[in-house]
Design a protein around this motif. Structure first.
Motif, PDB file in Angstrom:
ATOM      1  N   SER A  43       0.793  -1.229   0.000  1.00 23.52           N
ATOM      2  CA  SER A  43       0.000   0.000   0.000  1.00 23.52           C
ATOM      3  C   SER A  43       0.826   1.280   0.000  1.00 23.52           C
ATOM      4  N   GLU A  47      -5.098  10.314   2.672  1.00 22.99           N
ATOM      5  CA  GLU A  47      -4.663   9.322   1.691  1.00 22.99           C
ATOM      6  C   GLU A  47      -5.311   7.972   1.970  1.00 22.99           C
ATOM      7  N   VAL A  82      -6.107   3.795   0.039  1.00 22.70           N
ATOM      8  CA  VAL A  82      -5.695   2.824  -0.973  1.00 22.70           C
ATOM      9  C   VAL A  82      -6.829   1.825  -1.190  1.00 22.70           C
ATOM     10  N   SER A 127      -3.728   4.128  -5.038  1.00 18.99           N
ATOM     11  CA  SER A 127      -3.676   5.046  -3.897  1.00 18.99           C
ATOM     12  C   SER A 127      -3.929   6.470  -4.362  1.00 18.99           C
TER      13      SER A 127
END
Length: 285
Positions: free
Chosen positions: A128, A187, A189, A203
């Motif tokens: 990730s 952020e 993913v 991502s």
């Protein structure tokens, strides 16, 4: 390794999450040697067993099975039979069935042996790019939006990387709720169909990731893991000057809970977030 005992051993066996070539040799050997395999779905597992010439008889077991099936398996262990527990994919008990059986087996003194292997959350985390030194696996969120947002609210200030499993037909709604609770720039993913032909690991900030999934119906299919960056360490003090001024006035006139509730209406921020911010302020954090 040989396990000898007057009673049987329960083996908790991880199986591939997609690519059958990820089956580890020890898992094959174990499934070939036990007396019976307790499978989440015997029809689903049939392909795996056939691929590796595993002819061991299997029976269906999951955590909603009645007590008779549980007692049947425990009885087999008591008479010296070895039992292997598998789920449809991955490591049993990780958002998969098996807890009741493992718990009961340990309580009755039977040996329980893990046969490690594939696990979707670990595979997703490893690729990730998010912090992996500390993380929190939250499994499946509630299906209904209100309950889901409530669960996400409780995690809004969690500094560890957050990992979720999600059903494909709910992933877009889930991402929209995450964007509302965690903010557009956090952020995240999307790890989808890991180890399979159409594996995707994408991502982006939550706003962009939501648009990505909304714009491609293929991203709303298959087995899905969602990972979200943990909250920044200063998440409890992230108020702009105007919001902080409003909360300061409200706290002078109202109890903390009421100030947070009214402050949420005036600023558009989350009530729980403002409550925790105010609580930290009053406690001198």
């Amino acid at each position: 390794m040989t396990y000898s005992s007057a009673t049987g051993t329960l083996f908790v066996v991880a199986t591939p999450i997609g690519n059958l070539d990820d089956m580890v040799p020890r898992a094959i050997e174990t499934l070939q040697s036990v007396n019976v395999i307790a499978a989440e779905d015997t029809r689903h597992s049939g392909r795996l067993l056939a691929r590796f010439a595993i002819e061991t008889p299997s029976l269906a077991y999951h955590d909603h099975s009645d007590d008779r099936r549980l007692e049947d398996l425990l009885g087999r262990l008591q008479t010296g039979e070895n039992v292997a527990l598998i789920s449809d994919a991955g490591t049993p008990l990780v958002s998969d069935p098996g807890y009741r059986l493992v718990r009961a087996a340990r309580e009755r003194g039977f040996t329980v042996v893990p046969i490690p292997g594939p696990c979707a959350l670990v595979a997703a985390l490893s690729a990730s790019g998010l912090a992996s030194d500390r993380f929190s696996f939250e499994g499946f969120l509630p299906a209904k939006s209100g309950a889901r947002r409530h669960a996400l609210d409780a995690l809004a200030r969690e500094p560890r990387t957050l990992i979720f499993y999600e059903a494909p037909h709910r992933v877009l709604e889930c991402l929209r709720d995450m964007q509302q609770v965690f903010g557009s720039q956090r952020e995240a993913v999307l790890a989808r169909e890991l180890t399979k032909t159409f594996e995707t690991i994408h991502s982006a900030p939550l706003a962009e990731l939501t648009e990505f999934v909304a714009g491609d119906s293929n991203q709303q299919r298959g087995e899905i893991v969602l990972l979200v960056q943990g909250a920044p360490k200063n998440a409890g003090s992230e108020l702009d000057s105007e919001a902080e001024r409003i909360m300061g006035v409200l706290l002078e006139e109202l109890p903390l809970k009421q100030a947070a509730s009214l402050g949420a209406k005036l600023t558009g921020l989350k009530k729980n977030f403002l409550y925790q911010w105010a609580l930290d302020k009053t406690q001198g954090h």
